[in-house]
Design a protein around this motif. Structure first.
Motif, PDB file in Angstrom:
ATOM      1  N   LEU A 276       5.055  -4.149   8.494  1.00 16.55           N
ATOM      2  CA  LEU A 276       5.424  -4.917   7.549  1.00 16.55           C
ATOM      3  C   LEU A 276       3.859  -5.827   7.163  1.00 16.55           C
ATOM      4  CD1 LEU A 276       8.511  -6.697   8.835  1.00 16.55           C
ATOM      5  CD2 LEU A 276       8.211  -5.117   6.931  1.00 16.55           C
ATOM      6  N   GLY A 277       3.122  -5.926   8.119  1.00 11.20           N
ATOM      7  CA  GLY A 277       1.915  -6.522   7.939  1.00 11.20           C
ATOM      8  C   GLY A 277       0.844  -5.736   6.737  1.00 11.20           C
ATOM      9  N   VAL A 278       1.093  -4.125   7.261  1.00  7.20           N
ATOM     10  CA  VAL A 278       0.247  -3.634   6.406  1.00  7.20           C
ATOM     11  C   VAL A 278       0.938  -3.497   4.772  1.00  7.20           C
ATOM     12  CG1 VAL A 278      -0.378  -1.140   5.986  1.00  7.20           C
ATOM     13  CG2 VAL A 278      -0.526  -1.889   8.163  1.00  7.20           C
ATOM     14  N   ARG A 279       2.308  -3.365   4.815  1.00  6.45           N
ATOM     15  CA  ARG A 279       3.004  -3.304   3.599  1.00  6.45           C
ATOM     16  C   ARG A 279       2.697  -4.668   2.840  1.00  6.45           C
ATOM     17  NH1 ARG A 279       9.488  -2.882   2.800  1.00  6.45           N
ATOM     18  NH2 ARG A 279       9.710  -4.323   1.419  1.00  6.45           N
ATOM     19  N   LEU A 280       2.682  -5.706   3.484  1.00  6.07           N
ATOM     20  CA  LEU A 280       2.433  -7.011   2.905  1.00  6.07           C
ATOM     21  C   LEU A 280       0.837  -7.117   2.170  1.00  6.07           C
ATOM     22  CD1 LEU A 280       3.148  -9.782   1.840  1.00  6.07           C
ATOM     23  CD2 LEU A 280       2.534 -10.526   4.102  1.00  6.07           C
ATOM     24  N   ALA A 281      -0.042  -6.431   2.788  1.00  2.83           N
ATOM     25  CA  ALA A 281      -1.522  -6.541   2.593  1.00  2.83           C
ATOM     26  C   ALA A 281      -1.705  -5.714   1.377  1.00  2.83           C
ATOM     27  CB  ALA A 281      -2.092  -5.964   3.715  1.00  2.83           C
ATOM     28  N   VAL A 282      -0.795  -4.590   1.241  1.00  2.00           N
ATOM     29  CA  VAL A 282      -1.182  -3.491  -0.087  1.00  2.00           C
ATOM     30  C   VAL A 282      -0.188  -4.053  -1.101  1.00  2.00           C
ATOM     31  CG1 VAL A 282      -2.023  -1.713   1.550  1.00  2.00           C
ATOM     32  CG2 VAL A 282       0.320  -1.913   0.763  1.00  2.00           C
ATOM     33  N   SER A 283       0.565  -4.949  -0.876  1.00  2.00           N
ATOM     34  CA  SER A 283       1.597  -5.324  -2.022  1.00  2.00           C
ATOM     35  C   SER A 283       0.895  -5.751  -3.349  1.00  2.00           C
ATOM     36  CB  SER A 283       2.631  -6.249  -1.593  1.00  2.00           C
ATOM     37  OG  SER A 283       2.090  -7.543  -1.227  1.00  2.00           O
ATOM     38  N   GLU A 284       1.364  -5.847  -4.289  1.00  2.00           N
ATOM     39  CA  GLU A 284       0.999  -6.380  -5.531  1.00  2.00           C
ATOM     40  C   GLU A 284       1.874  -7.620  -5.936  1.00  2.00           C
ATOM     41  OE1 GLU A 284       1.235  -3.555  -8.690  1.00  2.00           O
ATOM     42  OE2 GLU A 284      -0.295  -2.114  -7.787  1.00  2.00           O
ATOM     43  N   ARG A 285       1.208  -8.612  -6.701  1.00  2.00           N
ATOM     44  CA  ARG A 285       1.877  -9.851  -7.130  1.00  2.00           C
ATOM     45  C   ARG A 285       3.083  -9.415  -7.786  1.00  2.00           C
ATOM     46  NH1 ARG A 285      -0.442 -15.381  -9.611  1.00  2.00           N
ATOM     47  NH2 ARG A 285       1.753 -16.547  -9.559  1.00  2.00           N
TER      48      ARG A 285
END
Length: 210
Positions: free
Chosen positions: A201-210
């Protein structure tokens, strides 16, 4: 509900995180053994009440922050990702300790005191606020006009499943405690599974866009 995506993944993640033993579990089991199931139930409801405060405070604060600027969003996103990654790696590398033995103290303690201890412990814990700010937004559509309502709905869902589990702990305190003490491998695997989930989930959040 509009504004929420991958609700099934949220439910699955929430259940896994809820059943992973931690300080709240130890507190509920201790009060249940000391005062019976009513003591454990008072502890569980107190903990859930503290979480409610964080959910509503985070929903209001998060809404204001995301409306402020793209820079504010980026800071929040990276801080949340770092928190999830740090927590996940810590859970993967550390060897979970068995639930601490809770000595049964002499004398009576009121159920209201048990409730307020559980509530205040959560309200005054900044890690709880960080958890909700990092975890819940990943399941909210950033383009939705109902982001605050979606955040609150997810928070209430997480608290509802957590409360149900905690009440089960209160009623089955002795059996649950014996199980984890007799199966340390299950305790370790639960912690590692939760740690892996936090890292993903941390990796997913880091690469997410606004």
């Amino acid at each position: 509900m509009p504004g929420i995506h991958e609700f099934w993944l949220f439910i699955l993640s929430g259940l896994l995180l809820n059943v992973t033993p931690g300080p709240d579990t130890a507190y509920i089991l201790g009060r249940s053994i000391q005062l019976g199931w009513r003591g454990g139930a008072a502890a569980a409801i107190g903990i859930s009440t503290g979480c409610l405060v964080h959910v509503f405070a985070a929903a209001i604060g998060l809404s204001a922050l995301l409306m402020a600027s793209s820079a504010a969003f980026a800071v929040l996103k990276l801080a949340g990702a770092a928190y999830l990654l740090f927590t996940g790696i810590q859970m993967l590398l550390s060897r979970p300790k068995p639930l601490a033995d809770v000595a049964v103290q002499g004398g009576e303690i009121s159920l209201s005191k048990v409730f307020w201890q559980g509530a205040l412990t959560n309200v005054l814990n900044p890690k709880v606020a960080l958890f909700f700010l990092a975890f819940l937004p990943q399941f909210i559509d950033p383009a939705s006009p109902t982001k605050v309502a979606a955040f609150i709905a997810l928070g209430l869902t997480f608290i509802a499943t957590g409360t149900a589990w905690c009440l089960f702990l209160a009623i089955a305190a002795a059996s649950v405690r014996r199980f984890f003490e007799g199966h340390p491998g299950a305790y370790t695997r639960l912690s590692q599974a939760a740690g892996t989930l936090f890292v993903l989930l941390g990796v997913r959040l880091a690469v997410s866009e606004r």
